[in-house]
Each structure stands twice: as structure tokens, then as C-alpha cells.
Design a protein around this motif. Structure first.
Motif, PDB file in Angstrom:
ATOM      1  N   MET A  78       0.841  -1.195   0.000  1.00  7.96           N
ATOM      2  CA  MET A  78       0.000   0.000   0.000  1.00  7.96           C
ATOM      3  C   MET A  78       0.879   1.250   0.000  1.00  7.96           C
ATOM      4  O   MET A  78       1.875   1.316   0.729  1.00  7.96           O
ATOM      5  N   SER A 131      -3.596   5.907   3.595  1.00  8.84           N
ATOM      6  CA  SER A 131      -3.531   5.020   2.436  1.00  8.84           C
ATOM      7  C   SER A 131      -4.171   5.709   1.244  1.00  8.84           C
ATOM      8  O   SER A 131      -5.202   6.368   1.370  1.00  8.84           O
ATOM      9  N   ALA A 160      -9.274  -5.388   3.805  1.00  6.74           N
ATOM     10  CA  ALA A 160      -8.675  -4.154   3.290  1.00  6.74           C
ATOM     11  C   ALA A 160      -7.755  -3.529   4.335  1.00  6.74           C
ATOM     12  O   ALA A 160      -6.626  -3.100   4.017  1.00  6.74           O
ATOM     13  N   VAL A 205      -5.132  -0.499   4.140  1.00  5.98           N
ATOM     14  CA  VAL A 205      -6.101   0.594   4.072  1.00  5.98           C
ATOM     15  C   VAL A 205      -6.319   1.136   5.481  1.00  5.98           C
ATOM     16  O   VAL A 205      -6.615   0.376   6.412  1.00  5.98           O
TER      17      VAL A 205
END
Length: 401
Positions: free
Chosen positions: A1, A14, A43, A48
Motif C-alpha cells: 500500500m 492510504s 482491506a 487501508v
């Protein structure tokens, strides 16, 4: 990420945010909690750290769902954003009432990013006069919210005055390669960033319409690319290519979308698309415009209409209906937005046109606007409009607290 920094507070966020507006649902319309919880947590487990919701999402069930999905330590891993339902605020004390109810629904003692929801010029003037800036100052000082912002759905010219009106931390705007000059647009994006606001982008795929289904004429252009990408990846990468964008929200409905978006986010560096690739995206955008039923550029020279008809909004929905389908959602949004429910204003339906002709001289595209508004009314205002308006009122106006 990959992560980008919020300018004013230094939060490392993120580049992919999880939007909790289009969660998977069961046949009865309720959130498929088991499936959605796995998606949200997967996620977060993969980097995230920005999760976005709002009071009306999923008939008011998105916030309570997230409280449960973010249990077991997940709340501490994310920055949580939700929004003030400003169209429901009638008295200054309503602002505290809604915020306190949202804190309870989300089972948290603070909101990391609290946004005044869905502003246009008229709704901003209303909530401003009710004291929203003083409310935000108080809520920040007592710790109930950490950062203050707004989401925007108005015209380009009304965006900058709102940015300048308060010491905002963040704004949320609609932005994608087809809407580069719509609502806040590129100019608004760059202006907000120049004023030190973080910019969260919503609708990077235009509600999923830029991902699937894709017209064959558009797909032919995508297929010319040297590097093969899915339409969804092209759309997301185009937004991330802008260095002024902090977070891009995706309203993911299926687990495969989470997986795909996580993978794409690994490549979402600013300036990573070549000039040749950017020209390809421009060609795709132009092809979409060619496919539109109406060649309205949303310049708004036709506005204001003496009868209050929001001509560009009527034409935008008509085009979307004929390019992308998604009839159910668009019919509901027509009732909610042009019915004044979301905007806190009078109705501005296409059928209110009296054919005065004022717009005809103003339109640089020489569109037969009154005749076209008749077509819009035929599509959107037939049987069922009253029921859709009642449903929209229940969805957006039932405060539930």
C-alpha cells in the motif's frame, strides 16, 4: 500500500480509502454483514487506513455496521470519516445532536474526519448561517472530532468561497477522467491543495460506471494501450496520477473488487502515467462524450433558470442513464437531488420549464434546451416519481435520534 500525507496534520493515509456506501447486501436489501465485515477487515489488514461513511448510507445502517466491523482492535487501525447530514439541520442545537448520535452509532469517542455533507452554494449558506463554523470549532476543542472538512457537489465557481470560509483540514470532491471539469473540477482540486487542504476523491469510477459495463467503442481504445489494464485500473490510476489527491475512495461491493483495488493501489504513484497514456485516457473521455445523448458541457451559461430548473443536472442524469444504464439508482437520485431533498431547496425538475427561451440565447452549444428538458421529464418524471420522492425523504430526512 502506498500512503500520502495530509498537509495540515501529517496523517499518513492510504491512497485507497474504503467507502462504506455500496456494501454488499442481501436479497432483502440489508447489509450482508458477514461478507462486508470480511471485506473491510481484509482491506485494513492489507494497509487501508481510511474508512468513510455517512448518516444516510444504507438507509442509516452503514454507521452502526462499521461500529461492529471495526471492533476487535480495527477501530484503532484506521482514520474514520463520517458526515454531518446538513440538510436535516433545522436549529443550531441539531448539530450537536447529530454528532453525538453518530458517535454512539459508530461506538467511538471521536471522529477523525468529520465532513459537512454534500454542500452546494445554497446549503452552505444555510448551514453557515446556523453556526456550523462555531460548532466545528467547539467539537474540535472538546475532542469529539479531530479534523473538519466538507464534501462538495456544487458548481466550480461556488467551491473556492467555501474553501476560503473556514480553516478546513480536508475536502471531498467528485473527480474522475470524465468529470475533470465538473463540480469542483481540476481547478478546485488544485485550489484546495494550494490552501493546504487534503483532498479525498469520491466517485473515481463514477459509481462503477467507468469499470463495467464499458461500451465497445471505448474498449477498443483501451485495447490500444501498450500496457494492458482493466478499465477500473485506468480510472483509478488516472486520479492517483494527480499529486494533489490524498485519498481515493472506492465503494467496494464484492471481495474481488477489494483484491483488485489493493493490487492497483500498489502502483498508484503520482505522475506515474506517461504522456502517451494520459492522451489515451483523454481519447476515452472524448469517446464517452461522443456517446452522450446530449452534448451539454455543463458550462452553466444557461443558469440560473427563471423557474429554478437545474438544467445541467437534468442533462447529466439523462446522459448517464443512456450511457451507463443503472436506472434504479439514477431515478432515485433524480428524485432526491432535483426534488430538493438533498439540497435543502425547492424542487428543480425538468418539467418546471415554461419554455421562456432565456436559456436558448445563452447556450454556447446551441442546444434546444426546452425541447430536451421535455425528454428528461418523460424519462424521469413518469409514474412512480411521487413514491421515489417519499422513499428519498425517508432515506435522507428520517433523523432516527
Amino acid at each position: 500500500m502506498l500512503y500520502r500525507k495530509m498537509p495540515k496534520n501529517g496523517d499518513e493515509l492510504s491512497i485507497l480509502g474504503f467507502g462504506a456506501m455500496r456494501l454488499p447486501v442481501k436479497d432483502n436489501g440489508s447489509i450482508d454483514e458477514e461478507k462486508a465485515t470480511k471485506m473491510v477487515r481484509h482491506a485494513i489488514d492489507n494497509g487501508v487506513n481510511y474508512v468513510d461513511t455517512a448518516w444516510p448510507y444504507h438507509m442509516g445502517e452503514s454507521e452502526p455496521f462499521l461500529a461492529r466491523a471495526l471492533a476487535d482492535g480495527y477501530r484503532e487501525k484506521v482514520k474514520l470519516a463520517t458526515k454531518q447530514p446538513q440538510w436535516m439541520v433545522k436549529e443550531p442545537e441539531d448539530m450537536d445532536r447529530f454528532l453525538n448520535a453518530q458517535l454512539e452509532k459508530l461506538n467511538t469517542d471521536h471522529i477523525d474526519y468529520y465532513l459537512v455533507h454534500s454542500l452546494v452554494e445554497s446549503s452552505w449558506e444555510n448551514i453557515r448561517d446556523l453556526g456550523v463554523m462555531e460548532f466545528l470549532d467547539k467539537a474540535k476543542s472538546d475532542g469529539r472530532i479531530i479534523n473538519a472538512g466538507f464534501s462538495y457537489h456544487g458548481t466550480p465557481e461556488d467551491f473556492k468561497p467555501i474553501v476560503d470560509a473556514y480553516d478546513w483540514d480536508v475536502c471531498q470532491i467528485q473527480y474522475n477522467f470524465l468529470d475533470e471539469n465538473v463540480q469542483a473540477g481540476r481547478g478546485g482540486l488544485e485550489y484546495a491543495a494550494s490552501r493546504g487542504l487534503g483532498v479525498v476523491v469520491m466517485e473515481p469510477l463514477r459509481g462503477g460506471n467507468l469499470a463495467d459495463p464499458v461500451p465497445s467503442e471505448v474498449m477498443d481504445i483501451w485495447d490500444e494501450a501498450d500496457v494492458k489494464r482493466s478499465p477500473a485500473e485506468w480510472a483509478l490510476r488516472w486520479v492517483w496520477n494527480h499529486p494533489d489527491v490524498t485519498v481515493v475512495l472506492s465503494g467496494m461491493t464484492e471481495p474481488y473488487q477489494v483484491q483488485e483495488n489493493l493490487k492497483v493501489a500498489e502502483q498508484g504513484l503520482a505522475g506515474s502515467l506517461s504522456e502517451k497514456e494520459m492522451r489515451l485516457v483523454d481519447r476515452v473521455a472524448e469517446k464517452y462524450r461522443e456517446l452522450m445523448k446530449l452534448s451539454c458541457t455543463e458550462c452553466r451559461y444557461c443558469m440560473p433558470c427563471p423557474e429554478g430548473v437545474d438544467i445541467p443536472a437534468c442533462f447529466e442524469m439523462y446522459n448517464n442513464l443512456h450511457i451507463f444504464g443503472d436506472e434504479g439508482r439514477l431515478m432515485m437520485m433524480y428524485a432526491a437531488k432535483l426534488g430538493g431533498i438533498l439540497r435543502g431547496a425547492d424542487t428543480n425538475f425538468a418539467s418546471q420549464c415554461t419554455q421562456c427561451g432565456q436559456c436558448l440565447d445563452a447556450c454556447p452549444q446551441n442546444l434546444p434546451i426546452p425541447d430536451l428538458l421535455e425528454k428528461v421529464a418523460e424519462e424521469f418524471e413518469g409514474p412512480g416519481l411521487g413514491e421515489r420522492m417519499e422513499f428519498a425523504k425517508q432515506l435522507f430526512e428520517n433523523d432516527g435520534c
